[in-house]
Design a protein around this motif. Structure first.
Motif, PDB file in Angstrom:
ATOM      1  N   ARG A   1       0.831  -1.205   0.000  1.00 37.18           N
ATOM      2  CA  ARG A   1       0.000   0.000   0.000  1.00 37.18           C
ATOM      3  C   ARG A   1       0.871   1.264   0.000  1.00 37.18           C
ATOM      4  O   ARG A   1       0.583   2.231  -0.703  1.00 37.18           O
ATOM      5  N   THR A   2       1.945   1.237   0.778  1.00 39.25           N
ATOM      6  CA  THR A   2       2.862   2.373   0.825  1.00 39.25           C
ATOM      7  C   THR A   2       3.472   2.646  -0.545  1.00 39.25           C
ATOM      8  O   THR A   2       3.726   3.795  -0.904  1.00 39.25           O
TER       9      THR A   2
ATOM     10  N   ILE B   1       5.398   0.711   9.816  1.00 39.21           N
ATOM     11  CA  ILE B   1       4.667  -0.493   9.422  1.00 39.21           C
ATOM     12  C   ILE B   1       4.930  -1.631  10.410  1.00 39.21           C
ATOM     13  O   ILE B   1       4.002  -2.321  10.847  1.00 39.21           O
ATOM     14  N   VAL B   2       6.181  -1.827  10.780  1.00 39.69           N
ATOM     15  CA  VAL B   2       6.527  -2.910  11.710  1.00 39.69           C
ATOM     16  C   VAL B   2       5.869  -2.690  13.073  1.00 39.69           C
ATOM     17  O   VAL B   2       5.463  -3.658  13.742  1.00 39.69           O
ATOM     18  N   ASN B   3       5.715  -1.444  13.455  1.00 41.33           N
ATOM     19  CA  ASN B   3       5.100  -1.149  14.754  1.00 41.33           C
ATOM     20  C   ASN B   3       3.627  -1.536  14.812  1.00 41.33           C
ATOM     21  O   ASN B   3       3.026  -1.542  15.899  1.00 41.33           O
TER      22      ASN B   3
ATOM     23  N   LEU C   1      -3.710  -6.947  -5.303  1.00 39.56           N
ATOM     24  CA  LEU C   1      -2.874  -7.972  -4.678  1.00 39.56           C
ATOM     25  C   LEU C   1      -3.560  -8.505  -3.430  1.00 39.56           C
ATOM     26  O   LEU C   1      -4.100  -7.736  -2.625  1.00 39.56           O
ATOM     27  N   ILE C   2      -3.521  -9.821  -3.259  1.00 38.08           N
ATOM     28  CA  ILE C   2      -4.044 -10.439  -2.043  1.00 38.08           C
ATOM     29  C   ILE C   2      -3.054 -11.504  -1.575  1.00 38.08           C
ATOM     30  O   ILE C   2      -2.158 -11.901  -2.303  1.00 38.08           O
ATOM     31  N   ASP C   3      -3.220 -11.912  -0.357  1.00 35.53           N
ATOM     32  CA  ASP C   3      -2.530 -13.090   0.187  1.00 35.53           C
ATOM     33  C   ASP C   3      -1.010 -13.001   0.132  1.00 35.53           C
ATOM     34  O   ASP C   3      -0.355 -13.599  -0.713  1.00 35.53           O
ATOM     35  N   ASN C   4      -0.460 -12.243   1.081  1.00 36.52           N
ATOM     36  CA  ASN C   4       0.987 -12.175   1.256  1.00 36.52           C
ATOM     37  C   ASN C   4       1.474 -13.082   2.390  1.00 36.52           C
ATOM     38  O   ASN C   4       2.597 -12.948   2.854  1.00 36.52           O
TER      39      ASN C   4
ATOM     40  N   GLU D   1      -8.340  -3.181   1.870  1.00 35.34           N
ATOM     41  CA  GLU D   1      -8.059  -2.673   3.212  1.00 35.34           C
ATOM     42  C   GLU D   1      -7.840  -3.825   4.183  1.00 35.34           C
ATOM     43  O   GLU D   1      -8.589  -4.797   4.212  1.00 35.34           O
ATOM     44  N   LEU D   2      -6.795  -3.712   4.977  1.00 36.54           N
ATOM     45  CA  LEU D   2      -6.516  -4.661   6.046  1.00 36.54           C
ATOM     46  C   LEU D   2      -7.077  -4.119   7.354  1.00 36.54           C
ATOM     47  O   LEU D   2      -6.945  -2.923   7.653  1.00 36.54           O
TER      48      LEU D   2
END
Length: 265
Positions: free
Chosen positions: A63-64, A214-216, A156-159, A71-72
């Protein structure tokens, strides 16, 4: 709000609609208290929370970078949910997934992307190949594209099969700078002719500050179990270091993709 710190909404799952049995982790279509339907990924399935972490980090990095991804949201599952479910396998899955899970907004009417029907233009193909090289995503192949065609756009889906370094946690430093040989199986590799320009663009976008934000997002509840000896902050730090190291060394996985593509043309 700090633009470097993305935010995810939290919803409460209110209705289990149907399982999606084509996936080994048995995701499901479910409804939440905001009235929307979601593809719900369960922490009690398959690879557990590591799959959810890969889904979360991969999705928000995509997304970035401006790629389209549903949307997640964090999806909370109450302990009473599914108590009346008749399928024992599904009931066990729901019981083991009480608490915080992850879900993607359900794209009603979307169809699986078929490379034989629609050819993706080189710039977009290169962006997706670059992303999957960064994430070491083994699951975007002609057999299983993990992309949807919705409203004349590619999503895109399913990472969840990304970041497989975390299944052998101790040697993450070595894996962070390793070429990604499986990129040769990527469904969009034949069209990915603009990897060098994409590499320059994406390295500028994915600053350490953005990766930190993002990691946070990884919840403490996901990394406070027997899968890790480290504290939640230490676990998040490993993901941060892995991703930032890999971005700095992106020429390694870009070159691997270019070499793999040369064997195809």
């Amino acid at each position: 709000m700090n633009e470097m710190q993305p935010q995810l909404r939290t919803v409460n799952v209110t209705r289990y609609i149907t399982p999606l049995r084509e996936g080994g982790s048995m995701p499901a279509i479910a409804e939440a208290d905001d009235g929307f339907m979601y593809v719900l990924k369960f922490k009690g399935a398959g690879q557990g929370v590591k799959s959810l972490i890969a889904e979360l980090l991969g999705g928000e990095i995509a997304r970035t970078l401006g790629l389209r991804i549903p949307e997640l949201v964090f999806a909370n599952l109450d302990e009473s949910f599914g108590r009346n479910e008749g399928d024992e396998e599904i009931q066990d899955l729901l019981k083991s997934s009480v608490g915080l899970n992850l879900a993607l907004h359900f794209l009603s009417g979307a169809i699986t992307y078929d490379p034989a029907v629609t050819v993706i233009e080189p710039l977009l193909a290169s962006k997706i190949v670059w992303l999957d090289g960064l994430l070491t995503n083994v699951d975007r192949t002609p057999r299983n594209t993990n992309m949807l065609w919705w409203r004349n756009e590619l999503w895109l889906i399913d990472n969840g099969a990304s970041l497989y370094f975390h299944h052998s946690w101790q040697n993450w430093q070595e894996q962070a700078v390793r070429p990604f040989a499986q990129i040769s199986n990527h469904v969009l590799l034949p069209q990915a002719t603009e990897l060098e320009s994409v590499d320059k663009e994406f390295r500028a976008i994915l600053t350490p500050e953005r990766i930190r934000g993002i990691v946070n997002l990884i919840p403490d509840a996901w990394v406070s179990n027997g899968d890790w000896e480290e504290t939640p902050d230490e676990v998040r730090e490993v993901y941060y270091e892995f991703l930032t190291t890999r971005i700095k060394s992106s020429d390694i996985f870009v070159k691997a993709a270019q070499n793999a593509r040369e064997t195809l043309v």
